[in-house]
Design a protein around this motif. Sequence first.
Motif, PDB file in Angstrom:
ATOM      1  N   ASN A 170       0.823  -1.207   0.000  1.00  0.00           N
ATOM      2  CA  ASN A 170       0.000   0.000   0.000  1.00  0.00           C
ATOM      3  C   ASN A 170       0.862   1.264   0.000  1.00  0.00           C
ATOM      4  O   ASN A 170       0.531   2.251  -0.658  1.00  0.00           O
ATOM      5  N   HIS A 171       1.981   1.222   0.719  1.00  0.00           N
ATOM      6  CA  HIS A 171       2.933   2.337   0.643  1.00  0.00           C
ATOM      7  C   HIS A 171       3.443   2.506  -0.791  1.00  0.00           C
ATOM      8  O   HIS A 171       3.595   3.639  -1.278  1.00  0.00           O
ATOM      9  N   GLN A 172       3.708   1.377  -1.456  1.00  0.00           N
ATOM     10  CA  GLN A 172       4.260   1.442  -2.813  1.00  0.00           C
ATOM     11  C   GLN A 172       3.285   2.122  -3.769  1.00  0.00           C
ATOM     12  O   GLN A 172       3.690   2.936  -4.613  1.00  0.00           O
ATOM     13  N   PHE A 173       2.028   1.797  -3.641  1.00  0.00           N
ATOM     14  CA  PHE A 173       1.011   2.425  -4.485  1.00  0.00           C
ATOM     15  C   PHE A 173       0.994   3.936  -4.251  1.00  0.00           C
ATOM     16  O   PHE A 173       1.001   4.734  -5.206  1.00  0.00           O
ATOM     17  N   ALA A 174       0.991   4.347  -2.968  1.00  0.00           N
ATOM     18  CA  ALA A 174       0.965   5.779  -2.645  1.00  0.00           C
ATOM     19  C   ALA A 174       2.227   6.477  -3.136  1.00  0.00           C
ATOM     20  O   ALA A 174       2.171   7.623  -3.615  1.00  0.00           O
ATOM     21  N   SER A 175       3.371   5.802  -3.043  1.00  0.00           N
ATOM     22  CA  SER A 175       4.630   6.411  -3.476  1.00  0.00           C
ATOM     23  C   SER A 175       4.655   6.634  -4.979  1.00  0.00           C
ATOM     24  O   SER A 175       5.128   7.677  -5.461  1.00  0.00           O
ATOM     25  N   ALA A 176       4.159   5.646  -5.732  1.00  0.00           N
ATOM     26  CA  ALA A 176       4.098   5.822  -7.187  1.00  0.00           C
ATOM     27  C   ALA A 176       3.246   7.037  -7.544  1.00  0.00           C
ATOM     28  O   ALA A 176       3.599   7.828  -8.431  1.00  0.00           O
TER      29      ALA A 176
END
Length: 467
Positions: A170-176
């Motif tokens: 979920n962090h990865q999605f937000a970071s992208a």
Amino acid sequence: MSTPTTTTPVIVPIDTPTLGDRSYLAHDGQVAVVIDPQRDIDRVQALAADAGVRITHVFETHIHNDYVTGGLALAAATGARYHVNAADDVAYDRSPISDDDVVEVSATMRVRAIATPGHTYTHLSYALEAAPAAGAAFEPVGVFTGGSLLFGGTGRPDLLGHDHTHELVNHQFASAHRLAEELPEHTHVLPTHGFGSFCSAGSTGDTTASTIGQERKQNPALTEGRERWVADTLAGLDAYPAYYAHMGPANEAGPSAPDLNAPQAADRDTLAARIAAGEWVVDLRTRTAFAAGHVTGTLNFGLDGQFATYLGWLIPWGTPLTLLGDSAEQVADAQRELVRIGIDRLEGAATGTPDDWTDGDLGTFERVAFADLAQVRHHRPVQVLDVRRASEYDDGHIDDATNIPLHELLSRIGDVPAGEVWVHCAGGYRASIAASVLAARGILVVAVDDSFAENAAAAGLPIATAA
């Protein structure tokens, strides 16, 4: 005479294809920054010398899981500042850097840190910003995304363990999305992973360059909703090399520069003794040469494939290792590959041909195509061993094949079916490694050196998929 300063930074990718990674050197004609350098820092130093620039800053996007960094050693060798996230628990002095910190590299070039957790909790991306002249406004020209936003994908979120995967994805999605929203469309995307690295999640295809604008249009992390993307990403996660477990601790401890001096020469008696003792003696030659004749008991990890990835994946960590190669140059290339994943010590090496390495009879096995497998099944029973990963097998496999993924083969030798074993993978490289493992144990083996996707079904072999 000094090189003139450029108004737009020059960005030089430094590819390491066998690990699927890129490092970067970026400079303005006078000073340079380096991002995510590999362990063999002489490559970076040579590029800087050729460009006539001085390395003043080295940046790490994250504590790497797939290779041993050269960042600390490069900073020590050049006097550069070494930027590692302030939140990372490391055992060495560094220049701590955090979200939104700006590093002024020169009057026309600077680097801004952007927190992009997902691949790790402390992952940073770095926006490279340039100004047309001293005192002018800075604009982003590129972003070094490490294991965050890749070409058509992202870095995988599961390398810190299952307990952290859901939070990190979920962090990865937000970071992208942060990168896509904060940076202009023309900004070049400059990832470290995604060129065959097992650190990537999702397909990056054959893309070699991209921009924020292109990724907004084609990257599933930016075109799909969070729920669907998270589910698809988690479903697509596959096995990754066992040696990854050793990389994080090595990078936190602060790796030194590697010793690339030639290993001690090993003679025939020494090689025989090492094989008898259960040490690994690895033949670096092509699978064609190995099948035609090799020292019995040796293993084939050809230098023409993902050598370090698969050797590092299979070898019990700390096992004594000796290399066999056509030439001293081939051994040196392999040694360079190995220090990148923290295999620093070689027991020795020998060069030449198998006749130089043993007084005994040479081992051989057949190399065939899928058409040969289809033909032989009409005449006698053979066992088909598929050493691709489970996900590859599930997508399509020869109907009666036994699947033992290559990375599980050493621990599952007892599961190899009895009889004449015809072993295949997707294209032949992994099959040759597996064939060498089986041949070293006295198993009658034939290596299928052919493209599964192109030729298995075309040969008339029955193909099944997972239910």
